[in-house]
Design a protein around this motif. Structure first.
Motif, short mmCIF file in Angstrom:
data_model
loop_
_atom_site.label_atom_id
_atom_site.label_comp_id
_atom_site.label_asym_id
_atom_site.label_seq_id
_atom_site.Cartn_x
_atom_site.Cartn_y
_atom_site.Cartn_z
N ALA A 1 0.83 -1.17 -0.05
CA ALA A 1 -0.03 -0.07 0.00
C ALA A 1 0.78 1.30 0.02
O ALA A 1 0.39 2.37 -0.41
CB ALA A 1 -0.86 -0.03 1.25
N SER A 2 1.89 1.19 0.22
CA SER A 2 3.05 2.45 0.35
C SER A 2 3.48 2.90 -0.94
O SER A 2 4.11 3.96 -0.98
CB SER A 2 3.93 1.95 1.37
N GLY A 3 3.54 2.03 -1.88
CA GLY A 3 4.13 2.38 -3.07
C GLY A 3 4.17 1.43 -4.40
O GLY A 3 3.64 0.24 -3.98
N ASP A 4 4.38 1.70 -5.44
CA ASP A 4 4.37 0.74 -6.52
C ASP A 4 5.49 0.76 -7.39
O ASP A 4 5.33 0.21 -8.84
CB ASP A 4 2.91 1.23 -7.54
N ASN A 5 6.67 0.86 -6.74
CA ASN A 5 7.88 0.50 -7.59
C ASN A 5 8.05 -0.86 -7.51
O ASN A 5 7.52 -1.76 -6.71
CB ASN A 5 9.09 1.51 -7.21
#
Length: 392
Positions: free
Chosen positions: A292-296
């Motif tokens: 949930a904290s990022g999409d890298n």
């Protein structure tokens, strides 16, 4: 470990190939044969449907005929699935491809019982290690299934994937030979012959231990399937990653699912099942937080690695705990009910993941897993508070 366990590891590595094979090939061939694009993924979903429908008959037959006979029958269903898939490829007939997927799922319902057969082949204190060893066969199947699927994809211009399906049938034949020659039914606990089958199911289910065991495996499987199914689409369609990145993430996830089986059975004895389940819940929460904290790429990679570890700890913990809640005469009924919950929840999660992802997005999808983890945590709290049958 006795020979029975290693025979089941080898048989699982081959018979389980049906699942990754159809997951890899089903939607691709479905797109070639389906009357409309929206039906392309139907064969993949029908594998789980076939598994759920066959669980109860498989456990009933095991109770009546013994495990070995039904395990041999399961490999025959895998062979039949391979032959039906080959005919579907030859005839370019989509309904036959769907039937092959359902039949393959019925064979997998039997394969999922291998872990219980392994546990019944060892002393009680080694049950967790035996179940974990059998799961290691899934690591081989996860690699071998897609390899078989690529046998005929490029070589056959007229009948794509025909050779692939025949390869699947051949692998199932080898699994049948291994079981027929190597598995010894006398290694199982003796079945009691009298009728009745133990306590009424209502009385069995009154024990919180049973619900903790079932929820560990069912919720663990459902959350894993829910997030894993959505990951490739989220990475490629929403986050802009290429297909190679998504492939690497899924490969690492599969390794993280099965590799902990080298130690997870040992952990059930050293730190105890409740602590290991707690570690599994923490791994899932870590997965959700990272996802949930990022999409890298590294967000996905680390989240899916934790997802695999969490699944292993919950699934092995639940599988090891379950036999402590029933007697030998009750085991087939309880094991069947357990797997209906497990693979029914997996089916619902896999079939709903795409819809949830398209409606609400990736972050919302992973957060939807939190309430189910809370449910398992609360069931554990009730069990530990009552203290009945808790063995650390």
């Amino acid at each position: 470990m006795p020979l029975n366990v290693w025979v089941l590891v080898a048989a699982q590595a081959l018979a389980m190939c049906t699942a990754p094979f159809i997951v890899f090939i089903g939607s691709i061939q479905g797109r070639l044969l389906a009357p409309a694009p929206e039906y392309a993924t139907l064969p993949v979903g029908l594998v789980v449907v076939g598994t759920v429908l066959a669980i109860k008959p498989a456990t009933w037959l095991m109770e009546k005929l013994g495990r070995k006979q039904v395990m041999l029958l399961g490999t025959c269903m895998g062979m039949l699935a391979g032959c039906l898939g080959a005919f579907a490829s030859w005839l370019s007939f989509f309904p036959l491809l769907c039937l092959a997927a359902v039949v393959g799922g019925t064979g997998l319902a039997v394969v999922h019982q291998y872990r219980f057969a392994a546990m019944e082949s060892v002393p009680d204190h080694m049950a967790g290690s035996a179940a974990a060893r059998v799961l290691l066969g899934g690591l081989v199947a996860a690699w071998l299934g897609p390899e078989i699927a690529t046998l005929g994809s490029a070589a056959e211009a007229v009948h794509p994937f025909l050779l692939s399906w025949l390869g699947l049938a051949s692998v199932q034949i080898v699994a049948l030979v291994i079981l027929a020659a190597g598995y010894r039914a006398q290694g199982e606990r003796a079945r009691e012959a009298h009728a009745g089958g133990g306590r009424p199911m209502k009385e069995i289910l009154a024990n919180p231990l049973i619900w903790v065991a079932i929820s560990a495996a069912a919720i663990g499987y459902a959350v894993m399937s829910f997030v894993m199914t959505a990951t490739p689409l989220s990475m490629t369609e929403m986050a802009g990653h290429d297909l190679g990145d998504a492939k690497r993430v899924i490969q690492l996830h599969i390794i993280a699912m099965y590799l902990p089986s080298l130690i997870s059975g040992w952990l059930t004895r050293v730190i105890g099942i409740p602590v290991m389940m707690g570690a599994g819940l923490l791994a899932y929460l870590g997965c959700i937080g990272l996802a949930a904290s990022g999409d890298n790429f590294y967000h996905y990679l680390s989240a899916l690695a934790l997802l695999g570890i969490g699944w292993n700890f919950l699934f092995v913990g639940g599988t090891t705990l379950l036999p402590r809640g029933y007697t030998d005469t009750e085991r087939f009924r309880v094991q069947g009910l357990n797997d209906i919950f497990v693979f029914g929840s997996q089916a619902a999660a896999a079939l709903s993941a795409g819809v949830i992802l398209s409606w609400f997005g990736w972050s919302a999808l992973v957060m939807l897993a939190v309430p189910f983890l809370v449910i398992h945590g609360l069931l554990m709290l009730v069990w530990l508070t009552r203290g009945e049958g808790v063995r650390w």
